[in-house]
Design a protein around this motif. Sequence first.
Motif, mmCIF file in Angstrom:
data_model
loop_
_atom_site.group_PDB
_atom_site.id
_atom_site.type_symbol
_atom_site.label_atom_id
_atom_site.label_comp_id
_atom_site.label_asym_id
_atom_site.label_seq_id
_atom_site.Cartn_x
_atom_site.Cartn_y
_atom_site.Cartn_z
ATOM 1 N N ASN A 76 0.834 -1.210 0.000
ATOM 2 C CA ASN A 76 0.000 0.000 0.000
ATOM 3 C C ASN A 76 0.865 1.255 0.000
ATOM 4 O O ASN A 76 0.536 2.245 -0.648
ATOM 5 C CB ASN A 76 -0.944 0.007 1.204
ATOM 6 N N PHE A 77 1.963 1.201 0.729
ATOM 7 C CA PHE A 77 2.892 2.332 0.781
ATOM 8 C C PHE A 77 3.491 2.608 -0.601
ATOM 9 O O PHE A 77 3.538 3.756 -1.050
ATOM 10 C CB PHE A 77 3.992 2.026 1.813
ATOM 11 N N ILE A 78 3.918 1.549 -1.273
ATOM 12 C CA ILE A 78 4.483 1.679 -2.619
ATOM 13 C C ILE A 78 3.417 2.233 -3.576
ATOM 14 O O ILE A 78 3.705 3.118 -4.391
ATOM 15 C CB ILE A 78 5.014 0.319 -3.140
ATOM 16 N N THR A 79 2.196 1.742 -3.460
ATOM 17 C CA THR A 79 1.102 2.225 -4.305
ATOM 18 C C THR A 79 0.867 3.717 -4.080
ATOM 19 O O THR A 79 0.670 4.473 -5.030
ATOM 20 C CB THR A 79 -0.182 1.426 -4.026
ATOM 21 N N GLN A 80 0.923 4.136 -2.833
ATOM 22 C CA GLN A 80 0.722 5.556 -2.510
ATOM 23 C C GLN A 80 1.867 6.407 -3.065
ATOM 24 O O GLN A 80 1.639 7.484 -3.606
ATOM 25 C CB GLN A 80 0.619 5.735 -0.990
ATOM 26 N N LEU A 81 3.080 5.916 -2.940
ATOM 27 C CA LEU A 81 4.226 6.640 -3.506
ATOM 28 C C LEU A 81 4.093 6.762 -5.026
ATOM 29 O O LEU A 81 4.337 7.831 -5.587
ATOM 30 C CB LEU A 81 5.541 5.938 -3.160
ATOM 31 N N ALA A 82 3.686 5.686 -5.675
ATOM 32 C CA ALA A 82 3.519 5.721 -7.133
ATOM 33 C C ALA A 82 2.412 6.693 -7.522
ATOM 34 O O ALA A 82 2.560 7.454 -8.488
ATOM 35 C CB ALA A 82 3.214 4.321 -7.657
ATOM 36 N N ALA A 83 1.326 6.700 -6.769
ATOM 37 C CA ALA A 83 0.199 7.596 -7.064
ATOM 38 C C ALA A 83 0.620 9.058 -6.992
ATOM 39 O O ALA A 83 0.076 9.909 -7.701
ATOM 40 C CB ALA A 83 -0.957 7.323 -6.109
ATOM 41 N N LEU A 89 11.840 8.571 -4.485
ATOM 42 C CA LEU A 89 12.230 8.996 -3.131
ATOM 43 C C LEU A 89 12.572 7.835 -2.206
ATOM 44 O O LEU A 89 13.054 8.063 -1.098
ATOM 45 C CB LEU A 89 11.103 9.805 -2.483
ATOM 46 N N LEU A 90 12.317 6.606 -2.628
ATOM 47 C CA LEU A 90 12.495 5.467 -1.725
ATOM 48 C C LEU A 90 13.873 5.375 -1.075
ATOM 49 O O LEU A 90 13.960 5.085 0.121
ATOM 50 C CB LEU A 90 12.141 4.165 -2.437
ATOM 51 N N PRO A 91 14.991 5.628 -1.780
ATOM 52 C CA PRO A 91 16.284 5.588 -1.086
ATOM 53 C C PRO A 91 16.370 6.621 0.047
ATOM 54 O O PRO A 91 16.893 6.329 1.122
ATOM 55 C CB PRO A 91 17.294 5.891 -2.198
ATOM 56 N N THR A 92 15.836 7.805 -0.180
ATOM 57 C CA THR A 92 15.858 8.843 0.859
ATOM 58 C C THR A 92 14.908 8.476 1.994
ATOM 59 O O THR A 92 15.231 8.686 3.167
ATOM 60 C CB THR A 92 15.475 10.212 0.252
ATOM 61 N N VAL A 93 13.752 7.910 1.656
ATOM 62 C CA VAL A 93 12.800 7.458 2.685
ATOM 63 C C VAL A 93 13.455 6.412 3.569
ATOM 64 O O VAL A 93 13.322 6.434 4.793
ATOM 65 C CB VAL A 93 11.502 6.918 2.040
ATOM 66 N N ARG A 94 14.202 5.494 2.953
ATOM 67 C CA ARG A 94 14.880 4.449 3.732
ATOM 68 C C ARG A 94 15.887 5.040 4.708
ATOM 69 O O ARG A 94 15.961 4.645 5.867
ATOM 70 C CB ARG A 94 15.585 3.450 2.801
ATOM 71 N N VAL A 95 16.668 6.008 4.252
ATOM 72 C CA VAL A 95 17.662 6.651 5.119
ATOM 73 C C VAL A 95 16.966 7.358 6.282
ATOM 74 O O VAL A 95 17.370 7.219 7.447
ATOM 75 C CB VAL A 95 18.534 7.645 4.314
#
Length: 178
Positions: A76-83, A89-95
Amino acid sequence: MAELTTIARPYAKAAFLFAKEQNGLAEWEQMLGLAAAVAQDADMRAYLDQPELDRAQQAEAFIEVCGDELSEGARNFITQLAANKRLALLPTVRVLFHELLAADQRITDVELIAAFELDDAETEKLVAALKQRLGQEVQVSTAVDESLIGGVLVRAGDTVIDGSVRGRLDRLAEQLNS
């Protein structure tokens, strides 16, 4: 860089709060690590940049590449990011997620940079001193930089302790020149 961090911060915080509520902080950190690696892959970026793909198709493709490694919440998180056109931004979100996790668990990431490879006894001695000085648990990574000549350079967040010979020589030269 600051702009990416500013945009990614609410996503990281939302993921962290959700993971904490679900008692799945370690699982989420692992899933975000995988998602960040997928997001950084050049072939994946090229595929997602195709103009004929809509956001739902991008999310579906991204989730398919990650496979069964993602929980329903992470999907759901990935779907929201894609939307919101934020998969990059995922590498920055991970950090940022890792920073929130470390702060929550009172752990400080410390980098020890030495002129030569540190043995286990030296590393343990430095870790004990850093735990006492920082008042927190310490997670250590080590690196070698022969240009330091001798000694150790310690980086713990914004704190830098320069105990290297090169640093001492630089400070001495600065004093002599002033």
